[in-house]
Design a protein around this motif. Structure first.
Motif, PDB file in Angstrom:
ATOM      1  N   GLY A   1      -5.115  12.885  17.359  1.00  0.00           N
ATOM      2  CA  GLY A   1      -6.021  11.775  16.642  1.00  0.00           C
ATOM      3  C   GLY A   1      -6.536  12.175  15.348  1.00  0.00           C
ATOM      4  O   GLY A   1      -6.652  11.418  14.373  1.00  0.00           O
ATOM      5  N   ALA A   2      -7.263  13.202  15.402  1.00  0.00           N
ATOM      6  CA  ALA A   2      -8.088  13.782  14.168  1.00  0.00           C
ATOM      7  C   ALA A   2      -7.209  14.008  12.945  1.00  0.00           C
ATOM      8  O   ALA A   2      -7.562  13.801  11.778  1.00  0.00           O
ATOM      9  N   PHE A   3      -6.053  14.643  13.164  1.00  0.00           N
ATOM     10  CA  PHE A   3      -4.983  15.117  12.250  1.00  0.00           C
ATOM     11  C   PHE A   3      -4.524  13.868  11.698  1.00  0.00           C
ATOM     12  O   PHE A   3      -4.231  13.411  10.586  1.00  0.00           O
ATOM     13  N   GLY A   4      -4.096  12.686  12.589  1.00  0.00           N
ATOM     14  CA  GLY A   4      -3.626  11.287  12.306  1.00  0.00           C
ATOM     15  C   GLY A   4      -4.728  10.549  11.213  1.00  0.00           C
ATOM     16  O   GLY A   4      -4.158  10.000  10.206  1.00  0.00           O
ATOM     17  N   SER A   5      -5.912  10.730  11.769  1.00  0.00           N
ATOM     18  CA  SER A   5      -7.077  10.278  10.519  1.00  0.00           C
ATOM     19  C   SER A   5      -6.888  10.668   9.503  1.00  0.00           C
ATOM     20  O   SER A   5      -7.005   9.779   8.328  1.00  0.00           O
ATOM     21  N   LEU A   6      -6.877  11.933   8.975  1.00  0.00           N
ATOM     22  CA  LEU A   6      -6.837  12.509   7.698  1.00  0.00           C
ATOM     23  C   LEU A   6      -5.445  12.188   7.071  1.00  0.00           C
ATOM     24  O   LEU A   6      -5.202  11.821   6.092  1.00  0.00           O
ATOM     25  N   MET A   7      -4.224  12.154   7.782  1.00  0.00           N
ATOM     26  CA  MET A   7      -2.899  11.754   7.077  1.00  0.00           C
ATOM     27  C   MET A   7      -2.797  10.478   6.747  1.00  0.00           C
ATOM     28  O   MET A   7      -2.723   9.817   5.680  1.00  0.00           O
ATOM     29  N   ARG A  42     -14.743  15.196 -12.655  1.00  0.00           N
ATOM     30  CA  ARG A  42     -15.618  15.687 -11.839  1.00  0.00           C
ATOM     31  C   ARG A  42     -15.598  14.428 -10.642  1.00  0.00           C
ATOM     32  O   ARG A  42     -15.875  14.668  -9.670  1.00  0.00           O
ATOM     33  N   ILE A  43     -15.441  12.938 -11.225  1.00  0.00           N
ATOM     34  CA  ILE A  43     -15.444  11.868 -10.312  1.00  0.00           C
ATOM     35  C   ILE A  43     -13.982  11.672  -9.875  1.00  0.00           C
ATOM     36  O   ILE A  43     -13.910  11.482  -8.915  1.00  0.00           O
ATOM     37  N   SER A  44     -13.015  11.497 -10.769  1.00  0.00           N
ATOM     38  CA  SER A  44     -11.670  11.377 -10.318  1.00  0.00           C
ATOM     39  C   SER A  44     -11.134  12.066  -9.325  1.00  0.00           C
ATOM     40  O   SER A  44     -10.315  11.740  -8.576  1.00  0.00           O
ATOM     41  N   VAL A  45     -11.417  13.417  -9.481  1.00  0.00           N
ATOM     42  CA  VAL A  45     -10.866  14.552  -8.560  1.00  0.00           C
ATOM     43  C   VAL A  45     -11.837  14.826  -7.389  1.00  0.00           C
ATOM     44  O   VAL A  45     -11.524  14.803  -6.467  1.00  0.00           O
ATOM     45  N   GLY A  46     -13.197  14.856  -7.856  1.00  0.00           N
ATOM     46  CA  GLY A  46     -14.101  15.177  -6.906  1.00  0.00           C
ATOM     47  C   GLY A  46     -14.357  14.135  -5.863  1.00  0.00           C
ATOM     48  O   GLY A  46     -14.702  14.619  -4.532  1.00  0.00           O
ATOM     49  N   ALA A  47     -14.262  12.829  -6.133  1.00  0.00           N
ATOM     50  CA  ALA A  47     -14.555  11.784  -5.191  1.00  0.00           C
ATOM     51  C   ALA A  47     -13.599  11.669  -4.049  1.00  0.00           C
ATOM     52  O   ALA A  47     -13.971  11.687  -2.870  1.00  0.00           O
ATOM     53  N   ALA A  52     -14.382  12.656  -0.072  1.00  0.00           N
ATOM     54  CA  ALA A  52     -13.870  11.826   1.094  1.00  0.00           C
ATOM     55  C   ALA A  52     -13.056  12.588   2.123  1.00  0.00           C
ATOM     56  O   ALA A  52     -13.274  12.640   3.165  1.00  0.00           O
ATOM     57  N   ASN A  53     -12.213  13.550   1.507  1.00  0.00           N
ATOM     58  CA  ASN A  53     -11.134  14.181   2.467  1.00  0.00           C
ATOM     59  C   ASN A  53     -12.163  15.098   3.219  1.00  0.00           C
ATOM     60  O   ASN A  53     -11.950  15.422   4.567  1.00  0.00           O
TER      61      ASN A  53
END
Length: 200
Positions: free
Chosen positions: A69-75, A39-44, A48-49
């Motif tokens: 720019g928004a897409f770049g932030s995610l990538m 739940r922590i290792s996958v959920g965190a 964040a994403n």
């Protein structure tokens, strides 16, 4: 070097190589990974994403960022996360190799003797004896046979000391049987203790 001292015992003498030390460390890592709360290792990372995605949507809506720019932030976040995982693993492997050198493990000779009652482990300057009920598990791989006291502590017998894979598998089965037998004896003793009548 290895040999069966008799039908109910084995004796091994060997030095551990860097590759075998890495293999044992990798097995230890797998044992510990099984204890990680998913739940922590996958959920965190997912959380964040999600938060970055929400921030990006708000930033685009209010004109702070363009869609690109928004897409770049995610990538960049995803790339940074996987780069950090890679660097952490690389540093960990280097640390294990450094510890192997510092301990002088390649020059240390292990002498391990197994019988039906106990295991005697000798290295230069140390000697320890453990009963079979101290062993929690036995793991057989192509590289080594590992005997665990718990999920993170144990020792191993290199596969190369056996005459062939059949000998290694036979030893692992023999050791597993002794671990099972010790566990059964321990549970029988506990059951008898709890079932003893109270003195009047």
């Amino acid at each position: 070097m290895s040999n069966a001292t008799e039908s109910s015992g084995f004796h091994f003498e060997f030095q551990v190589t860097r590759a075998e030390d890495r293999a044992f460390t990798k097995l230890t890592g797998k044992n510990l990974n099984a204890l990680i709360d998913r739940r922590i290792s996958v959920g965190a990372p997912l959380l964040a994403n999600f938060l970055i995605f929400v921030w990006a949507c708000v930033a685009v809506d209010r004109g702070w960022l363009t869609g690109g720019g928004a897409f770049g932030s995610l990538m960049w976040f995803v790339l940074g996360y996987y780069f950090a995982v890679f660097v952490f693993g690389w540093c960990g492997r280097r640390m294990i190799d450094e510890l192997f050198e510092m301990r002088g493990a390649a020059q240390k000779t292990w002498q391990v003797t197994f019988d039906d009652v106990s295991i005697i482990i000798r290295t230069p300057g140390t000697e320890s004896r453990v009963l079979w009920n101290a062993i929690a598990a036995v793991k057989d791989t192509d590289t080594l046979v590992a005997l665990w006291y718990d999920a993170r502590i144990g020792f191993s017998i290199p596969a190369r000391v056996f005459a062939d894979s059949a000998s290694r598998i036979a030893f692992a089965e023999w050791a597993n049987e002794h671990v099972r037998r010790a566990a059964l004896l321990g549970s029988d003793t506990s059951a008898k203790s709890s079932a003893s009548p109270a003195s009047s």
